[in-house]
Each structure stands twice: as structure tokens, then as C-alpha cells.
Write an enzyme that holds these catalytic residues in place. Structure first.
Site: not given
Ligand code: ACM
Length: 521
Positions: A335
């Protein structure tokens, strides 16, 4: 018969019976090993219908080997409180009244974690190729005893182990769980309890998510403000906290004693607000960020084109690698929405080199597969089938953590008050009924090192809440990692899990009493 003879006859037969009733063993209690509620279920089990009883005279006899002795002491520590028996641990090979632990199973199929367990009325005989296998087999012995064996004070019970033979070894080499100690901080005692849960279900990896936007939780001596400032809060504005290096080493040793590998994660280049708040120079604009106590993701990034960033990463990985005996350092990589794609890929490539330079293999969330992965790096697949395929195309192995199946912070259903549901509601059946080897089309068992179940802690603030989200899903995920797919069956599993209710209660685990499970009292 003359009267005197009759008297002697009665006198001596009475003496004979009295003598025998004092010295003869009571008959063994019948018991059926096939009805034992083992989780994970073993590869092969043959029941022989009788039982071995633990008595005041029973000893734990071990081979003359430090690793075996340590497993013997661990077993004694687990069995003494509830039984109140001495269960002396000593080197020996007696044929009767012993639980005997030895190496030299000489069976390649068992690998490093498999074991052979032979229980007769006379003795329990556990063998393995390595101490790790004995340790896994000891968990089976615990589960073959009555649930009260898990009590911390003396209990009354028939302490019997059903007779039979078990041959057992894991399907996947890597079976773990991740605990997020960043969003909310959990201290040494909580993490040790978590490690004990993993040990009980034969899991072998404890992944610690040590850093995120909300807090930096591991002392780095060359960058002290990471913890003094970056670790000073958490989601909701609580006081946070961090592990000193001594505490981290204590956790690693605790896990190691249970044949569990700790994988530390330093999430980057995103999820780094705590570091960016501690050190202004890690930001592209040179300005320190405010500490963050919310739960949004994707807004932070290390400055990927500043040399100081790589000096920082090198220092952090160097200190972490020096106190991490396991082979992996996890670099997060998920992310990173605030990092440009053209910056992200060279960043991951460079961090991979740094991890390798310090003698470790890199693991990262599946986004790292967009970079140039080395064959010994691992992509932990949580969201993207495309990234899984990119990893496999690079001959990089995959660790399976599909959020819709294994995320322990996902709510059970719409009435669950803790947790989130952005990936799915995950009831016990949904969490159990899937197969890592067929979950991603085109990615088979040979490309998968195992499975890991993460518990993210945006909403989870204390141990009771950890337990409620982890149990009872963790046992089923442990079974998926250990038991061959052909032996996994929801209908029989839910019966076995139901029988684990009293065991979890005895361990004072605050578990979710799903209506799907026929809980035993
Ligand atoms: C995640 O759940 N951002 C790895």
C-alpha cells in the site's frame, strides 16, 4: 477337606488376593485414539483400544541430547501443574512407565518437524529426526490427554493417553501468524502467550509487524528517536510502547525454545509515518511529520531518492539482522500509494540488496513482486492474484495470506463488534474451507512455502480481544498448513473443534463461540 486344611486354604487364598490387589496394576482403561480430537489432524493414525496411564512413578525419559532434554522439560512443565505428578525428566530408555523421547526416527518422510508416536499400555515412545519433530509430537501428547491437562492448578482426572500409533508431518514448511504490535502495542507477556498458542497448534512462524504509521516498536540504537518519539503513541492516542533490543531477543529466544522462527517486519516505503515523525531528514521536504493515531492507510512514504534513506534502512536492517537468528527480514512494501511506481521498484530492489548484504532473505507483501525479485525472496500474497503470478514468473515462492480467508482481524459476521470487514466477513467454515494449493489458478503447492494468518490491530487493544479474533479460527488455519488436503473435512473438523472448547476454556482463552460449532461443555 479337613477343617484345619480348609482354614489354611482360605487363609492363604485371602492373603494371595490381598497381596495381589496391593501390587497388581489396575487394568488399563479402554480408550480409542481414533476418537481423539486432534487439531491439526495427523497424517496417519491407528488406534489399539487401550490406554497408558500417567502415575506417580511415571518418568519422562530422554535421549542424552540437549535439544531432546529441553523438549522433555517443556513436556514436564506442561503436564505437572494439572496432574500434580513429579514426572521427573532423566536420561534413560526404560521399557515401562515412561514417556520416552528420542531422535533417530530415520524416516526421511518425517522431515525436520515430523514425528512417530507409539503408545502402548506400558509406555509412550516418541521419535523424530530432529528436536523440532519431538516438540510437535509433544503437542499431540498434550491433546491426547483430557482437556483439564491445560489447567494451571492440580485437577482430578484419569490421566490416560489412548494407545495406538501416529505418523505425522506437515504439508507446508511455513505455518505462521502475524501480530501487528504497531497500531496498538502489545508487550512481551502478550507476545509470549501468542507464541504459546502457535506452538500448541504446531505452527512454526511468529511474524511481528513492528512498524507502521502509528508506531515504531523496536529499539534501533543508531536511530533512537524511532522509539522514543515514534513509539510514543498508538491508534486512539494511547501511550504506545516498544520492545528494547533485550526484550526482542527474549521473545526470539522464547520462540526458538518452541521451534518457532520470528520474522520481524519493518514496513516501507509506505506505512512509515512514525519514522517520518521521528526524523525530519527521511522526508523529501525535510520536515518532520506529526505523530498519527488514526487508521487510514497509504499516505506516508520514505523519500526514495535521498541517500540518507538507504543509510537509515541499512542501519535498521543491520541491527535487526544481528538479533534475528531466523533467515528472513520482512520489508512490508504494501500500500505504498504515496510512492511513485517508478520510485517504488528501484527502492524495493535496493532494499532487497541491503537485506541480502546482512545475510537475510527478503519477504514482502505481494506488491514487491512488481520489482525484480531474487529466487530466495518471498512474496506474501494478501490481495493480488496478478502479483502472485508475477512472483511465480520470477521463480519466487509465495506465502499464502489471502485476506478473504486468513485475516484474523476480519469480523465473523455483521454482529461482531471488534474488527473490520473490508475484505470479508469470515465465519469459521469460510476460514477453514479452502486450499492454498488451488486458491490461485496457476499457482500450485510447489510454488507455495506455506500459510500465514495476520492479526492487524487497528481495533484490537488488549489480549482478550486478540483471543476473541484469533480463536477459534487459528486452529483451522493451522490444520490447513499441516494436514494433507485429502484429510481435511469441515464436518469432522467442526466436531473436533467443538471438543477443543473445554481445552480453550481451561487455557482461559476468550474465544468466539460460533453457532456453527457443536461446542462441548
Ligand atoms: C496489508 O493488509 N496491507 C498487507
Amino acid at each position: 477337606m479337613a477343617l484345619a486344611n480348609r482354614f489354611y486354604y482360605i487363609f492363604f487364598t485371602t492373603l494371595f488376593f490381598l497381596f495381589n490387589s496391593c501390587t497388581q496394576e489396575p487394568p488399563a482403561i479402554p480408550a480409542d485414539m481414533a476418537k481423539a480430537d486432534l487439531i491439526p489432524y495427523p497424517v496417519a493414525l491407528t488406534a489399539t483400544g487401550s490406554s497408558f496411564a500417567l502415575k506417580a512413578s511415571t518418568k519422562i525419559q530422554v535421549a542424552d541430547d540437549a535439544g531432546v532434554k529441553a523438549v522433555g522439560e517443556y513436556l514436564a512443565d506442561k503436564l505437572r501443574p494439572a496432574t500434580g505428578l513429579p514426572l521427573t525428566v532423566e536420561v534413560g530408555t526404560a521399557e515401562k512407565d515412561v514417556i520416552h523421547l528420542a531422535l533417530g526416527a530415520n524416516d526421511a518422510e518425517l522431515g525436520s518437524e515430523g514425528y512417530l508416536l507409539e503408545v502402548t499400555e506400558e509406555r509412550v515412545h516418541l521419535t523424530a529426526n530432529e528436536a523440532a519433530g519431538l516438540f510437535r509430537g509433544v503437542q499431540t501428547i498434550r491433546q491426547l490427554l483430557p482437556a483439564k491437562i491445560e489447567a494451571s492448578t492440580a485437577q482430578t482426572a484419569d490421566w490416560i493417553i489412548p494407545t495406538g500409533n501416529i505418523k505425522d508431518y506437515p504439508s507446508y514448511a511455513h505455518r505462521g501468524s502475524m501480530l501487528d504490535v504497531s497500531r496498538h502495542f502489545f508487550g512481551v507477556e502478550d507476545v509470549k502467550r501468542y507464541i504459546d498458542f502457535l506452538a500448541f497448534y504446531k505452527m512454526n512462524v511468529m511474524h511481528l509487524h513492528l512498524t507502521d504509521d502509528q508506531g515504531w516498536r523496536i529499539e534501533i540504537k543508531s536511530w533512537p528517536k524511532l522509539t522514543t518519539h515514534g513509539g510514543s503513541t498508538e491508534v486512539g492516542g494511547g501511550e504506545g510502547g516498544f520492545f528494547t533490543q533485550e526484550q526482542y531477543k527474549e521473545l526470539v529466544a522464547y520462540a526458538q525454545a518452541r521451534h518457532i522462527t520470528v520474522i520481524p517486519e519493518i514496513d516501507m516505503p509506505g506505512h512509515t509515518n512514525a519514522a517520518l515523525a521521528a526524523y525530519a531528514e527521511l522526508n523529501c521536504d525535510g520536515k518532520a511529520r506529526e505523530l498519527y493515531t488514526g487508521t487510514e492507510v497509504g499516505f506516508s512514504t520514505l523519500c526514495t531518492d535521498k541517500p540518507i534513506t538507504y543509510q537509515f534502512i541499512d542501519d535498521v536492517i543491520r541491527e535487526l539482522a544481528a538479533m534475528t537468528p531466523g533467515p528472513y527480514i520482512h520489508i512490508g512494501g504494501d500500500e505504498s500509494h504515496a510512492t511513485k511506481k517508478e520510485d517504488y521498484i528501484p527502492f524495493v530492489n535496493q532494499v532487497q540488496d541491503i537485506v541480502n548484504k546482512h545475510g537475510k532473505q527478503m519477504i514482502g507483501w505481494d506488491e514487491i513482486a512488481t520489482a525484480s525479485l531474487k529466487p530466495n525472496s518471498i512474496a506474501q500474497v494478501w490481495a493480488s492474484v496478478d502479483n502472485a503470478k508475477l512472483a511465480v514468473e520470477q521463480n519466487t515462492k509465495i506465502l499464502m495470506s489471502p485476506a478473504r480467508k486468513v485475516y484474523l482481524d476480519m469480523q465473523y459476521d455483521s454482529t461482531t463488534t471488534l474488527g473490520l470487514h473490508w475484505a470479508a466477513y469470515i465465519e469459521i467454515d469460510s476460514s477453514y474451507i479452502w486450499d492454498p494449493a488451488t486458491y490461485i489458478p496457476g499457482v500450485g503447492k510447489d510454488q507455495i512455502i506455506g500459510i500465514e494468518a495476520p492479526l492487524w490491530s487497528e481495533t484490537v487493544t488488549k489480549m482478550d480481544e486478540i483471543e476473541y479474533m484469533v480463536f477459534p479460527r487459528l486452529p483451522g488455519l493451522a490444520e490447513i498448513g499441516w494436514t494433507p488436503a485429502a484429510s481435511r473435512n469441515w464436518d469432522t473438523y467442526k466436531q473436533r473443534l467443538g471438543q477443543h472448547g473445554p481445552r480453550m476454556s481451561t487455557m482461559e482463552i476468550d474465544f468466539y463461540r460460533s453457532k456453527q460449532i457443536p461446542w462441548a461443555n
